[in-house]
Design a protein around this motif. Structure first.
Motif, mmCIF file in Angstrom:
data_model
loop_
_atom_site.group_PDB
_atom_site.id
_atom_site.type_symbol
_atom_site.label_atom_id
_atom_site.label_comp_id
_atom_site.label_asym_id
_atom_site.label_seq_id
_atom_site.Cartn_x
_atom_site.Cartn_y
_atom_site.Cartn_z
ATOM 1 N N SER A 224 0.899 -1.264 0.022
ATOM 2 C CA SER A 224 0.063 0.084 0.152
ATOM 3 C C SER A 224 0.899 1.196 -0.071
ATOM 4 O O SER A 224 2.002 1.086 0.658
ATOM 5 C CB SER A 224 -0.750 -0.169 1.335
ATOM 6 O OG SER A 224 -1.885 0.817 1.173
ATOM 7 N N SER A 241 -2.065 8.912 -6.893
ATOM 8 C CA SER A 241 -2.419 7.602 -6.334
ATOM 9 C C SER A 241 -3.053 6.908 -7.270
ATOM 10 O O SER A 241 -2.973 5.468 -7.424
ATOM 11 C CB SER A 241 -3.496 7.902 -5.272
ATOM 12 O OG SER A 241 -4.296 6.986 -4.860
ATOM 13 N N LYS A 245 -2.331 2.972 -8.608
ATOM 14 C CA LYS A 245 -3.180 1.802 -8.775
ATOM 15 C C LYS A 245 -3.525 1.372 -10.009
ATOM 16 O O LYS A 245 -3.374 0.047 -10.247
ATOM 17 C CB LYS A 245 -4.742 2.389 -8.317
ATOM 18 C CG LYS A 245 -4.621 2.834 -6.766
ATOM 19 C CD LYS A 245 -6.171 3.131 -6.451
ATOM 20 C CE LYS A 245 -6.097 4.545 -6.383
ATOM 21 N NZ LYS A 245 -7.150 5.071 -5.665
ATOM 22 N N ILE A 250 -0.959 -1.589 -6.932
ATOM 23 C CA ILE A 250 -0.575 -1.352 -5.702
ATOM 24 C C ILE A 250 -1.811 -0.790 -5.025
ATOM 25 O O ILE A 250 -2.230 0.460 -5.730
ATOM 26 C CB ILE A 250 0.460 -0.875 -5.605
ATOM 27 C CG1 ILE A 250 1.728 -1.827 -5.885
ATOM 28 C CG2 ILE A 250 1.056 -0.589 -3.989
ATOM 29 C CD1 ILE A 250 3.188 -0.943 -6.092
ATOM 30 N N HIS A 251 -2.399 -1.011 -3.894
ATOM 31 C CA HIS A 251 -3.426 -0.296 -3.297
ATOM 32 C C HIS A 251 -2.843 1.173 -3.117
ATOM 33 O O HIS A 251 -1.817 1.037 -2.413
ATOM 34 C CB HIS A 251 -3.676 -1.001 -2.134
ATOM 35 C CG HIS A 251 -4.606 -0.076 -1.174
ATOM 36 N ND1 HIS A 251 -4.306 0.418 0.008
ATOM 37 C CD2 HIS A 251 -5.730 0.570 -1.350
ATOM 38 C CE1 HIS A 251 -5.445 1.139 0.487
ATOM 39 N NE2 HIS A 251 -6.285 1.369 -0.407
ATOM 40 N N ALA A 252 -3.381 2.238 -3.231
ATOM 41 C CA ALA A 252 -2.958 3.426 -3.038
ATOM 42 C C ALA A 252 -4.106 4.376 -2.626
ATOM 43 O O ALA A 252 -5.184 4.222 -3.139
ATOM 44 C CB ALA A 252 -2.244 4.210 -4.069
ATOM 45 N N GLU A 253 -3.706 5.383 -1.590
ATOM 46 C CA GLU A 253 -4.882 6.183 -1.412
ATOM 47 C C GLU A 253 -4.191 7.655 -1.164
ATOM 48 O O GLU A 253 -3.075 7.822 -0.581
ATOM 49 C CB GLU A 253 -5.588 5.852 -0.037
ATOM 50 C CG GLU A 253 -6.172 4.708 -0.091
ATOM 51 C CD GLU A 253 -7.332 4.521 1.162
ATOM 52 O OE1 GLU A 253 -8.003 5.236 1.377
ATOM 53 O OE2 GLU A 253 -7.133 3.502 1.706
ATOM 54 N N VAL A 272 5.605 1.679 5.874
ATOM 55 C CA VAL A 272 4.473 2.085 4.970
ATOM 56 C C VAL A 272 5.170 3.309 4.125
ATOM 57 O O VAL A 272 5.523 4.280 4.812
ATOM 58 C CB VAL A 272 3.286 2.305 5.468
ATOM 59 C CG1 VAL A 272 2.282 2.947 4.658
ATOM 60 C CG2 VAL A 272 2.764 0.884 6.134
#
Ligand code: F6R
Length: 366
Positions: A224, A241, A245, A250-253, A272
């Protein structure tokens, strides 16, 4: 046709200096006194009476709209709302003939964006399209069209379309400011002169890619990534982000940095990766405290900062600098390392960079 680049996306990232130059070409007045947009023909009375602007788009084009809101509000002092097109068209927006609706679409064929345009026209609003494709549906149906001159974009992940959409937002902001006398000649000249220098500055950012490859070697297996920023940097964080993604899976926020402690901070733990955008001088001190906040949880912080704001190096693990510019223009430079980061992550993870799974270049269905 990839001009020696491994992927269309990388080629298009490197085309940005040229694309930005072409999008500015013929639209900046001599002596940097303002902008000339012959393609916009909003009647003078309507310009005077205009009391609200809506920007509507999907995906990356929506992210350009988020930057556009800040730009237009700060330069022209007209309130701007930004909506995802698939929301706008169904929410019965309060539009009338004093509203300007700006639709942004690279392809000019996105179904929801086109439907939002039609809804705006039905309600009597003036529609200005920002699009990359001449004679596309959006271009044909809008009242006015401001083209981005990015050239064909082949990679599914949008790069040069985004930066040229941003350039159009500056042009529109300056144009409206000029028509309504909202900005002094000094500041107008300063921004216009800086716009002219953007292609060269983007090239300079592109030449400094090696830090990114280093980071990618260490973190390509992470689960993440968080992107944080304030103001314009928050809008850029959202685009960074999305890029990560869509092509590296890859999970991204992305978060407004001030929101971290209202929940997301719970997810920040040792190692992280946090990409912290800190290009805005006005918000710099606040960003430094947010960086300290995530460092205290042992996150790995990569900052994107403007030359001159080097104090960030004391807090972050790594800093990617962008050249100095007017802070309103920083998004055009700050997004470049984020595009490269997503690209190199995707390559390191053996993903199909130009054709990511489940996605299409032009979304003509709802
Ligand atoms: C992301 C991406 C999409 C598009 C979106 C809108 O990299 O390319 O999010 O931005 O589908 O497409 P257009 O701009 O053609 O309306």
């Amino acid at each position: 046709e990839k001009d020696g680049y491994a992927h269309f996306m990388l080629k298009e990232i490197h085309e940005q200096p040229r694309a930005i130059k072409d999008t500015l070409s013929g639209r900046i007045a001599a002596g940097d006194s303002g902008v000339t947009l012959k393609e916009i023909n909003i009647p003078e009375e309507q310009l005077r009476e205009m009391n609200k602007i809506f920007i509507t788009a999907c995906g990356t084009a929506y992210h350009a709209g988020l930057v556009g809101k800040h730009i237009i509000e700060s330069l022209a002092r007209i309130p701007v709302e930004v909506d995802i097109a698939s929301e706008f068209r169904y929410r019965n927006p309060l539009l009338d003939r004093n509203s300007l609706v700006i639709v942004v679409s690279q392809s000019g064929e996105t179904a929801d964006t086109l439907a939002a345009l039609r809804e705006a026209k039905r309600k009597g609003a003036r529609v200005l399209a920002v699009t990359n494709v001449v004679d596309s549906s959006v271009a044909r149906e809008a009242d006015d069209v401001l083209y981005t001159w990015a050239g064909p974009e082949i990679a599914v992940a949008s790069t040069k379309a985004y930066t040229t959409q941003l350039v159009c937002m500056y042009l529109i902001g300056l144009y409206l400011a000029q028509q309504r006398g909202a900005l002094g000649p000094g500041e107008t000249a300063e921004i216009v002169a800086e716009l002219r220098k953007l292609p060269g500055k983007v090239s300079a950012v592109l030449e400094n890619g090696s830090d990114i490859e280093n980071f990618v070697r260490q973190y390509s297996n992470c689960g993440s990534v968080f992107y944080i920023g304030r103001g314009l940097d928050h809008a850029v964080a959202m685009e960074g982000s999305l890029k990560l993604k869509e092509i590296s899976y890859i999970h991204a926020e992305a978060y407004a940095a001030g929101e971290l402690k209202h929940g997301t901070l719970a997810l920040i733990e040792k190692d992280v990766p946090v990409i912290a955008l800190a290009t805005q001088a006005d918000l710099f001190e606040k960003m430094l405290s947010n960086i300290k906040e995530v460092k205290a949880r042992d996150a790995v912080v990569v900052a994107v900062a403007m030359r001159g704001l080097e104090e960030v190096a004391k807090e972050a693990d790594q800093v990617m600098y962008i050249p100095r510019t007017h802070q309103v223009l920083a998004p055009v430079l700050a997004v470049i390392p984020l595009q490269l980061l997503a690209y190199h992550m995707a390559v390191a993870r053996n993903c199909d960079v130009d054709q990511p799974r489940n996605l299409a270049k032009s979304v003509t269905v709802e």
